[in-house]
Motif scaffolding. Structure first.
Motif, mmCIF file in Angstrom:
data_model
loop_
_atom_site.group_PDB
_atom_site.id
_atom_site.type_symbol
_atom_site.label_atom_id
_atom_site.label_comp_id
_atom_site.label_asym_id
_atom_site.label_seq_id
_atom_site.Cartn_x
_atom_site.Cartn_y
_atom_site.Cartn_z
ATOM 1 N N ARG A 78 41.260 -34.033 5.949
ATOM 2 C CA ARG A 78 39.953 -33.482 6.329
ATOM 3 C C ARG A 78 39.002 -34.535 6.904
ATOM 4 N NH1 ARG A 78 38.541 -28.765 5.920
ATOM 5 N NH2 ARG A 78 36.379 -29.154 5.429
ATOM 6 N N ILE A 79 39.569 -35.621 7.436
ATOM 7 C CA ILE A 79 38.734 -36.652 8.049
ATOM 8 C C ILE A 79 38.077 -36.125 9.316
ATOM 9 C CG2 ILE A 79 38.802 -38.904 9.191
ATOM 10 C CD1 ILE A 79 40.836 -39.743 7.013
ATOM 11 N N ALA A 80 38.832 -35.368 10.119
ATOM 12 C CA ALA A 80 38.247 -34.780 11.335
ATOM 13 C C ALA A 80 37.085 -33.864 10.960
ATOM 14 C CB ALA A 80 39.303 -34.015 12.129
ATOM 15 N N ALA A 81 37.277 -33.074 9.915
ATOM 16 C CA ALA A 81 36.215 -32.165 9.467
ATOM 17 C C ALA A 81 34.982 -32.945 9.034
ATOM 18 C CB ALA A 81 36.721 -31.294 8.315
ATOM 19 N N SER A 82 35.186 -34.022 8.291
ATOM 20 C CA SER A 82 34.053 -34.845 7.842
ATOM 21 C C SER A 82 33.318 -35.468 9.019
ATOM 22 C CB SER A 82 34.535 -35.943 6.896
ATOM 23 O OG SER A 82 35.072 -35.383 5.731
ATOM 24 N N MET A 83 34.073 -35.947 10.003
ATOM 25 C CA MET A 83 33.430 -36.543 11.178
ATOM 26 C C MET A 83 32.664 -35.495 11.974
ATOM 27 S SD MET A 83 36.043 -39.457 12.620
ATOM 28 C CE MET A 83 37.256 -38.273 13.192
ATOM 29 N N LEU A 84 33.252 -34.304 12.144
ATOM 30 C CA LEU A 84 32.551 -33.236 12.859
ATOM 31 C C LEU A 84 31.275 -32.849 12.128
ATOM 32 C CD1 LEU A 84 35.527 -31.009 14.015
ATOM 33 C CD2 LEU A 84 33.867 -32.140 15.514
ATOM 34 N N ASP A 85 31.344 -32.741 10.799
ATOM 35 C CA ASP A 85 30.145 -32.429 10.020
ATOM 36 C C ASP A 85 29.054 -33.470 10.262
ATOM 37 O OD1 ASP A 85 31.259 -30.143 8.885
ATOM 38 O OD2 ASP A 85 31.814 -31.149 7.007
ATOM 39 N N ALA A 86 29.434 -34.749 10.241
ATOM 40 C CA ALA A 86 28.462 -35.829 10.448
ATOM 41 C C ALA A 86 27.873 -35.771 11.852
ATOM 42 C CB ALA A 86 29.117 -37.189 10.191
ATOM 43 N N ALA A 87 28.716 -35.541 12.850
ATOM 44 C CA ALA A 87 28.232 -35.453 14.233
ATOM 45 C C ALA A 87 27.283 -34.267 14.397
ATOM 46 C CB ALA A 87 29.412 -35.332 15.197
ATOM 47 N N GLU A 88 27.630 -33.137 13.788
ATOM 48 C CA GLU A 88 26.777 -31.949 13.890
ATOM 49 C C GLU A 88 25.437 -32.172 13.199
ATOM 50 O OE1 GLU A 88 29.193 -28.772 12.365
ATOM 51 O OE2 GLU A 88 30.714 -29.091 13.914
ATOM 52 N N ARG A 89 25.439 -32.828 12.041
ATOM 53 C CA ARG A 89 24.165 -33.123 11.358
ATOM 54 C C ARG A 89 23.273 -33.991 12.247
ATOM 55 N NH1 ARG A 89 27.587 -33.736 6.933
ATOM 56 N NH2 ARG A 89 27.490 -36.010 7.101
ATOM 57 N N GLU A 90 23.858 -35.003 12.872
ATOM 58 C CA GLU A 90 23.072 -35.861 13.765
ATOM 59 C C GLU A 90 22.579 -35.062 14.967
ATOM 60 O OE1 GLU A 90 21.089 -38.999 15.595
ATOM 61 O OE2 GLU A 90 21.675 -38.688 13.500
ATOM 62 N N ALA A 91 23.432 -34.194 15.507
ATOM 63 C CA ALA A 91 23.027 -33.376 16.652
ATOM 64 C C ALA A 91 21.868 -32.453 16.279
ATOM 65 C CB ALA A 91 24.218 -32.562 17.159
ATOM 66 N N ILE A 92 21.912 -31.873 15.097
ATOM 67 C CA ILE A 92 20.811 -31.022 14.634
ATOM 68 C C ILE A 92 19.541 -31.849 14.520
ATOM 69 C CG2 ILE A 92 19.943 -29.717 12.650
ATOM 70 C CD1 ILE A 92 22.922 -28.788 12.261
ATOM 71 N N ALA A 93 19.655 -33.071 13.981
ATOM 72 C CA ALA A 93 18.487 -33.952 13.871
ATOM 73 C C ALA A 93 17.915 -34.276 15.248
ATOM 74 C CB ALA A 93 18.861 -35.238 13.135
ATOM 75 N N ARG A 94 18.757 -34.230 16.270
ATOM 76 C CA ARG A 94 18.312 -34.476 17.641
ATOM 77 C C ARG A 94 17.818 -33.199 18.320
ATOM 78 N NH1 ARG A 94 22.881 -38.569 20.230
ATOM 79 N NH2 ARG A 94 22.856 -40.101 18.531
ATOM 80 N N GLY A 95 17.815 -32.094 17.601
ATOM 81 C CA GLY A 95 17.308 -30.844 18.154
ATOM 82 C C GLY A 95 18.351 -29.953 18.793
ATOM 83 N N CYS A 96 19.618 -30.213 18.563
ATOM 84 C CA CYS A 96 20.670 -29.405 19.183
ATOM 85 C C CYS A 96 20.856 -28.077 18.456
ATOM 86 C CB CYS A 96 21.988 -30.166 19.184
ATOM 87 S SG CYS A 96 21.993 -31.594 20.298
ATOM 88 N N HIS A 97 21.304 -27.073 19.198
ATOM 89 C CA HIS A 97 21.564 -25.745 18.655
ATOM 90 C C HIS A 97 23.023 -25.319 18.825
ATOM 91 C CE1 HIS A 97 20.598 -25.110 22.917
ATOM 92 N NE2 HIS A 97 21.494 -24.157 22.842
ATOM 93 N N GLY A 98 23.806 -26.106 19.539
ATOM 94 C CA GLY A 98 25.210 -25.763 19.772
ATOM 95 C C GLY A 98 26.057 -27.009 19.924
ATOM 96 N N ALA A 99 27.374 -26.814 19.755
ATOM 97 C CA ALA A 99 28.341 -27.893 19.929
ATOM 98 C C ALA A 99 29.554 -27.335 20.653
ATOM 99 C CB ALA A 99 28.751 -28.461 18.575
ATOM 100 N N TRP A 100 30.206 -28.194 21.440
ATOM 101 C CA TRP A 100 31.431 -27.767 22.092
ATOM 102 C C TRP A 100 32.420 -28.907 22.171
ATOM 103 C CZ3 TRP A 100 33.247 -28.799 27.263
ATOM 104 C CH2 TRP A 100 32.387 -29.560 28.065
#
Length: 141
Positions: A78-100
């Motif tokens: 689940r390392i990929a999952a953990s990294m995606l979670d971390a990237a998404e949290r940072e993206a949300i902090a940057r004001g993002c609403h979507g990921a692809w």
């Protein structure tokens, strides 16, 4: 104005920079500044070597994961999952609403779907015998 067409496998860095800057200027005037900012997530071993990572960027309210890699010895943890979670949290902090993200690996596509990404398109035979799958996810705080 006389023009000529050039095809090259070794473009000059300044020419690539010029094209990138010109397109950015056009897009900024067309739809507004992208706010593009690099985003990376790394997993390191005890010696500090990278054993997994994500490279991508945020722009126009979206996270794009360009590369995601996990060392073969660490897959299935689940390392990929953990990294995606971390990237998404940072993206949300940057004001993002979507990921692809996109992939032509069926196993990776399943990992992304388990993380809530949903396919929105595919290119058949990219590479031959596979399909390049494009997936997206709504993210929010």
């Amino acid at each position: 104005m006389k023009t000529s067409l050039e095809v090259t496998a070794e473009p000059l860095p300044r020419d690539l920079a010029f094209v990138g800057e010109s397109l950015t200027a056009f897009n900024d005037s067309d739809v507004g500044a992208s706010g593009r900012k690099t985003l990376a997530v790394f997993v390191r071993d005890d010696a500090g070597a990278v054993v997994a990572g994500i490279s991508g960027y945020t722009a126009w309210g979206w996270l794009y994961v360009q590369w995601l890699w996990v060392d073969e010895k660490l897959r299935g943890r689940r390392i990929a999952a953990s990294m995606l979670d971390a990237a998404e949290r940072e993206a949300i902090a940057r004001g993002c609403h979507g990921a692809w993200i996109d992939t032509f690996n069926p196993t990776a596509a399943k990992v992304y779907e388990r993380q809530g990404y949903r396919p929105f398109g595919a290119i058949a035979d990219f590479p031959v015998g596979r399909s390049r799958i494009f997936l997206q996810k709504k993210i929010s705080a």
